[in-house]
Design a protein around this motif. Structure first.
Motif, mmCIF file in Angstrom:
data_model
loop_
_atom_site.group_PDB
_atom_site.id
_atom_site.type_symbol
_atom_site.label_atom_id
_atom_site.label_comp_id
_atom_site.label_asym_id
_atom_site.label_seq_id
_atom_site.Cartn_x
_atom_site.Cartn_y
_atom_site.Cartn_z
ATOM 1 N N MET A 1 -47.016 -11.710 -10.870
ATOM 2 C CA MET A 1 -46.350 -10.998 -9.770
ATOM 3 C C MET A 1 -45.045 -10.406 -10.289
ATOM 4 S SD MET A 1 -45.632 -12.579 -6.025
ATOM 5 C CE MET A 1 -45.219 -11.554 -4.637
ATOM 6 N N LEU A 2 -44.786 -9.148 -9.920
ATOM 7 C CA LEU A 2 -43.576 -8.492 -10.392
ATOM 8 C C LEU A 2 -42.350 -9.115 -9.723
ATOM 9 C CD1 LEU A 2 -44.917 -4.834 -10.113
ATOM 10 C CD2 LEU A 2 -44.668 -6.170 -12.206
ATOM 11 N N ARG A 4 -39.634 -7.862 -8.693
ATOM 12 C CA ARG A 4 -39.129 -7.146 -7.529
ATOM 13 C C ARG A 4 -39.944 -7.504 -6.281
ATOM 14 N NH1 ARG A 4 -39.222 -0.731 -7.407
ATOM 15 N NH2 ARG A 4 -41.226 -1.280 -6.515
ATOM 16 N N ASP A 5 -41.275 -7.616 -6.467
ATOM 17 C CA ASP A 5 -42.135 -7.966 -5.337
ATOM 18 C C ASP A 5 -41.843 -9.369 -4.838
ATOM 19 O OD1 ASP A 5 -43.548 -5.562 -5.258
ATOM 20 O OD2 ASP A 5 -44.807 -6.198 -6.934
ATOM 21 N N LEU A 9 -40.647 -10.182 -1.168
ATOM 22 C CA LEU A 9 -41.455 -11.056 -0.319
ATOM 23 C C LEU A 9 -40.605 -12.176 0.266
ATOM 24 C CD1 LEU A 9 -44.222 -12.065 0.707
ATOM 25 C CD2 LEU A 9 -44.483 -13.266 -1.459
ATOM 26 N N HIS A 12 -38.191 -10.846 2.807
ATOM 27 C CA HIS A 12 -38.953 -10.468 3.996
ATOM 28 C C HIS A 12 -39.257 -11.702 4.854
ATOM 29 C CE1 HIS A 12 -42.019 -8.167 6.232
ATOM 30 N NE2 HIS A 12 -42.689 -9.300 6.240
ATOM 31 N N ASN A 13 -39.683 -12.792 4.204
ATOM 32 C CA ASN A 13 -40.022 -14.014 4.933
ATOM 33 C C ASN A 13 -38.816 -14.598 5.660
ATOM 34 O OD1 ASN A 13 -42.756 -14.205 4.539
ATOM 35 N ND2 ASN A 13 -42.547 -15.161 2.538
ATOM 36 N N GLU A 329 -51.160 -19.572 4.886
ATOM 37 C CA GLU A 329 -50.650 -18.455 4.077
ATOM 38 C C GLU A 329 -50.762 -18.801 2.583
ATOM 39 O OE1 GLU A 329 -46.466 -17.387 4.670
ATOM 40 O OE2 GLU A 329 -46.465 -16.660 2.596
ATOM 41 N N ARG A 333 -53.090 -16.878 -0.097
ATOM 42 C CA ARG A 333 -52.484 -16.235 -1.274
ATOM 43 C C ARG A 333 -53.131 -16.747 -2.561
ATOM 44 N NH1 ARG A 333 -48.194 -13.076 -0.349
ATOM 45 N NH2 ARG A 333 -47.181 -13.281 1.678
ATOM 46 N N ALA A 338 -52.990 -15.610 -6.273
ATOM 47 C CA ALA A 338 -51.624 -16.021 -6.598
ATOM 48 C C ALA A 338 -51.664 -17.220 -7.538
ATOM 49 C CB ALA A 338 -50.881 -16.388 -5.327
ATOM 50 N N GLN A 339 -50.831 -17.166 -8.561
ATOM 51 C CA GLN A 339 -50.697 -18.315 -9.457
ATOM 52 C C GLN A 339 -49.846 -19.365 -8.754
ATOM 53 O OE1 GLN A 339 -52.113 -18.600 -12.354
ATOM 54 N NE2 GLN A 339 -52.658 -16.515 -12.948
ATOM 55 N N LYS A 340 -49.961 -20.617 -9.224
ATOM 56 C CA LYS A 340 -49.087 -21.673 -8.694
ATOM 57 C C LYS A 340 -47.623 -21.269 -8.849
ATOM 58 C CE LYS A 340 -51.802 -25.877 -9.112
ATOM 59 N NZ LYS A 340 -52.065 -27.091 -9.868
ATOM 60 N N ILE A 343 -46.344 -19.001 -6.132
ATOM 61 C CA ILE A 343 -46.041 -19.707 -4.884
ATOM 62 C C ILE A 343 -44.734 -20.473 -5.036
ATOM 63 C CG2 ILE A 343 -46.881 -21.474 -3.257
ATOM 64 C CD1 ILE A 343 -48.645 -19.013 -3.233
ATOM 65 N N GLN A 346 -41.859 -18.093 -5.019
ATOM 66 C CA GLN A 346 -41.659 -17.504 -3.686
ATOM 67 C C GLN A 346 -40.835 -18.447 -2.801
ATOM 68 O OE1 GLN A 346 -45.280 -16.633 -1.496
ATOM 69 N NE2 GLN A 346 -44.157 -16.695 0.439
ATOM 70 N N ASP B 86 -56.332 -23.919 -14.245
ATOM 71 C CA ASP B 86 -55.978 -23.381 -12.929
ATOM 72 C C ASP B 86 -55.449 -21.943 -13.005
ATOM 73 O OD1 ASP B 86 -55.357 -24.312 -9.978
ATOM 74 O OD2 ASP B 86 -53.685 -23.082 -10.677
ATOM 75 N N ALA B 90 -57.007 -18.556 -11.349
ATOM 76 C CA ALA B 90 -56.261 -17.714 -10.408
ATOM 77 C C ALA B 90 -56.362 -16.251 -10.833
ATOM 78 C CB ALA B 90 -54.804 -18.158 -10.346
ATOM 79 N N PHE B 107 -52.146 -11.386 6.881
ATOM 80 C CA PHE B 107 -50.763 -11.843 7.098
ATOM 81 C C PHE B 107 -50.193 -11.069 8.286
ATOM 82 C CE2 PHE B 107 -51.585 -12.382 2.514
ATOM 83 C CZ PHE B 107 -51.546 -13.767 2.489
ATOM 84 N N VAL B 118 -51.880 -6.979 -1.033
ATOM 85 C CA VAL B 118 -51.526 -8.321 -1.524
ATOM 86 C C VAL B 118 -52.196 -8.698 -2.862
ATOM 87 C CG1 VAL B 118 -51.615 -10.806 -1.019
ATOM 88 C CG2 VAL B 118 -50.775 -9.213 0.697
ATOM 89 N N VAL B 121 -50.589 -6.949 -5.612
ATOM 90 C CA VAL B 121 -49.248 -7.473 -5.923
ATOM 91 C C VAL B 121 -49.385 -8.577 -6.961
ATOM 92 C CG1 VAL B 121 -47.307 -8.799 -5.002
ATOM 93 C CG2 VAL B 121 -48.203 -6.852 -3.710
ATOM 94 N N TYR B 122 -50.374 -9.478 -6.731
ATOM 95 C CA TYR B 122 -50.563 -10.572 -7.694
ATOM 96 C C TYR B 122 -51.197 -10.079 -8.992
ATOM 97 C CZ TYR B 122 -49.121 -13.691 -4.010
ATOM 98 O OH TYR B 122 -48.384 -14.321 -3.033
ATOM 99 N N ASN B 124 -50.077 -7.432 -10.468
ATOM 100 C CA ASN B 124 -49.006 -6.657 -11.108
ATOM 101 C C ASN B 124 -49.274 -5.151 -11.121
ATOM 102 O OD1 ASN B 124 -47.585 -8.984 -11.626
ATOM 103 N ND2 ASN B 124 -48.408 -9.201 -13.711
ATOM 104 N N ARG B 130 -50.381 1.014 -5.859
ATOM 105 C CA ARG B 130 -50.863 0.140 -4.778
ATOM 106 C C ARG B 130 -50.988 0.911 -3.479
ATOM 107 N NH1 ARG B 130 -46.652 -4.272 -6.117
ATOM 108 N NH2 ARG B 130 -45.715 -3.651 -4.173
#
Lengths: 422, 245
Positions: A1-2, A4-5, A9, A12-13, A329, A333, A338-340, A343, A346, B86, B90, B107, B118, B121-122, B124, B130
């Motif tokens: 995940m970048l 910036r994102d 995120l 935003h949350n 959520e 994700r 999404a990698q551990k 999360i 985040q 893992d 992923a 979401f 989404v 995003v993961y 990259n 996107r």
């Protein structure tokens, strides 16, 4: 995940739950606020105290006369006598003047005169001084001139008054004070200048130069000698004091400790009967004050720091509940790739955002609190740039420390369990 | 047409060989999958049926790489994924599998467009790319005009379309759907199934796990599970789908 994102995120949350985010960071807001307020108050107090000590001059040693503890009625000595003699004498002045590392000595003698304005007694002192007093007391001339060599030589009845004397003696409207006369117990002195000591110097037993009326030492000797009359209850006493204060200026500051020890040792032997003198080294006082102030600062900020820890625990608690609430959520994700670590970061960034924002608001609150205290309690407050930077760093650290466990917990959630729970 | 297409393809996309899954709860062993051999080919539209407790959810989790088998092999495009770490899983979930959930799992605080983004995003994918891809996918599921809406402003059918668009975003090897019509009425279900058909016609491999026998007729091939074993259906692809029953 970048990156910036990730930041986008998390931010935003937080914005999604504005009220909850604010309530969550209240602990940090008040924690940081109290740290900032405590530090600024204690720094203000410190600077004020240090300025007062410094105002006596750090290259000076102050030696002063003090009334010895009452010899005791049982001892019977001096009790019947009308004359009471104590304090610093001419021989002390000469002896100390001959010691090493002494630049000069300025002596002062309190005339112990009643200063009246009409029938009202004013809390002012008429003192005989040496010519070097003006420099050695770190005072300035407000108006007019200081006592001139001729005033001393001719024992003139002239005086220089402190700025408070002008205020207390003359009414507000009277501008021209220089050249006017002042009457003290039958003697009339012509005012030649006004002294302004804006550093807040306070001498032991004598007080501030701003509350003094200065006359040449020679005039004082000629008019009053060494004697002063005081009334205690019904009996009248005659006090015999030669000097009330000596300001000893040293040549080399690094040897001031030795010099003051030597002066003490000398006075201990020459005044062996009673302890009728005191010695004060502003530099020592300064160091001592700094030490106690630093301890005070550490204690105060530790107490404030505890509230930060409490705030951090509160945040951890809410973040843990948050992780539980957002299992769906998290699971979604994870299923979407999404990698551990995504999360974990985040949630960690969310917490650090919360505490850092809390810290920022806390700095504002802290400055506000100290402003209020300055305004209402008339205590000086000083903001230290490092305390503000430190608060920011600490509040972010609180986020890292107390956010890691909930974030780790979020990352460890098993996506199957999480999705099944829905 | 679809059948013709499928019959032309012989390369395996997914191969499960003698797959076992046993859960251990304390000292108790609960075998859930008991030696499954299943293959999917590219471009297939497969339905996996089974009642509650048949092991279909476990199979779905393993197929979706949310879980690993106790024994047996799982190949995805010749990658042996059953023993992966893992973080590798992923990455594969992100790049090669498109997940579709019964309750959509969108979401709610993100717009339709952001929801579709989404997985990218993961993965990259840069923001501009996107956005572009989300718009394309929105058009593809016929919701191009609702990209700025939030899921709460959409109907169930529309939500599932968005979920499908999201599943497609990283061009996965296959779509894996868990009861995708379970929360929808009959008419909307029909629309969603039609969308799956359209996607399948365009070349997507789709595996749907369901207990709804009404859907059976739609698939190229069905696999029925009972008590952790294949009770009937065709676990491997022959020339054309056939039904044992």
């Amino acid at each position: 995940m970048l990156t910036r994102d990730l930041f986008g995120l998390s931010f935003h949350n937080l914005l999604l739950h504005k009220v909850r985010s604010t309530l969550t960071s209240l602990g940090v807001i008040f924690g940081v606020g109290s740290v900032i307020a405590m530090l600024s108050i204690s720094e203000g107090a410190k600077q004020k105290a240090l300025a007062q000590i410094e105002a006596m001059g750090i290259d000076k040693i102050i030696v002063y006369s003090k009334k010895p503890p009452i010899a005791g009625k049982d001892s019977g000595q001096d009790n019947s006598s009308m004359t009471e003699s104590f304090g610093l004498e001419k021989k002390d002045l000469i002896h100390i003047g001959k010691m090493d590392n002494i630049d000069r000595i300025t002596a002062m003698r309190d005339g112990r005169k009643k200063i009246l304005k009409g029938l009202q007694r004013l809390d002012l002192k008429l003192v005989g001084v040496d010519r070097s007093f003006l420099i050695d007391s770190v005072s300035d001339m407000g108006k007019g001139r200081w006592l001139a060599p001729a005033d001393f030589k001719n024992r003139r009845k002239v005086c220089v008054i402190g700025k408070n004397v002008k205020r207390k003696f003359f009414s507000l409207g009277e501008r021209r004070v220089i050249g006017r006369f002042i009457r003290i117990e039958g003697d009339i002195f012509r005012i030649v200048g006004i002294v302004d000591n804006n550093l807040g110097t306070q001498y032991p037993e004598l007080g501030s130069p701003n509350d003094m009326i200065f006359i040449p030492m020679s005039t004082s000797m000629a008019l009053f000698g060494n004697y002063a009359f005081t009334r205690e209850g019904r009996s009248v006493k005659i006090l015999n004091i030669e000097y009330d204060l000596m300001i000893v200026k040293v040549m080399e500051l690094e040897h001031i400790d030795n010099t003051s020890k030597r002066i003490s040792a000398y006075l201990q032997t020459s005044h062996s009967k009673v302890k009728d003198w005191g010695i004060l080294v502003p530099l020592d006082l300064l160091k001592q004050r700094e030490r106690t102030q630093n301890i005070f600062t550490i204690v105060m900020s530790s107490i404030a720091g505890i509230s930060l820890v409490v705030g951090g625990i509160g945040i951890m608690n809410i973040m843990l509940a948050n992780v539980y609430e957002r299992r769906k959520e998290i699971g979604t994700r994870r299923a979407l790739g999404a990698q551990k670590s995504d999360i974990l970061l985040q949630f960690l960034i969310e917490t650090v955002f919360l505490t850092t924002l809390g810290g920022l608001i806390g700095i504002g609150v802290g400055i506000g609190i100290s402003q209020v205290i300055t305004y209402y309690a008339d205590m000086p407050t000083v903001y230290l740039w490092w305390s503000i930077v430190l608060s920011m760093v600490i509040s972010s650290l609180v986020g890292v420390v107390f956010g890691t466990y909930p974030a780790w917990k979020a990352a460890q959630q098993n996506p199957i369990e999480v999705l099944r729970a829905e | 047409m679809t059948q013709q297409q499928n019959s032309d393809k012989s390369d395996h996309l997914v191969r499960l060989i003698d797959l076992y899954k046993t859960y251990y709860t304390g000292t108790l062993e609960v075998p859930v999958l008991k030696g499954l051999d299943i293959e999917f080919n590219k471009g297939e539209f497969v339905g996996i049926f089974g009642s509650s407790g048949s092991g279909k959810s476990t199979l779905l989790n393993i197929l979706g790489m949310l879980d690993t088998p106790t024994a047996g092999k799982y190949y995805l495009e010749e990658l042996e994924v059953d023993q992966m770490e893992d973080h590798e899983l992923a990455t594969i979930r992100n790049k090669k599998i498109g997940f579709i959930f019964q309750s959509f799992n969108l979401f709610p605080h993100l717009t339709v467009e952001q929801n579709i983004e989404v997985p990218m995003v993961y993965g990259n994918v840069p923001k501009r790319e996107r956005r572009e891809r989300a718009r394309e996918l929105g058009e593809q599921v016929k919701l191009g005009h609702r990209l700025k809406h939030r899921p709460t402003q959409l109907s169930g059918g529309e939500c599932q379309r968005i979920a499908i668009a999201r599943a497609l975003s990283n061009n996965p090897s296959f779509l894996l759907a868990d009861e995708p019509t379970g929360n929808l009425d009959e008419k909307t279900s029909g629309e969603i199934i039609k969308l799956f058909h359209d996607l399948n016609d365009q070349g997507s491999t789709i595996v749907i796990v369901t207990h709804d026998p009404a859907l059976e007729a739609h698939f190229d091939r069905t696999i029925h599970l009972r008590d952790g074993r294949i009770s009937h259906g065709s676990p491997i692809t022959f020339g054309s789908p056939h039904y044992v029953d």
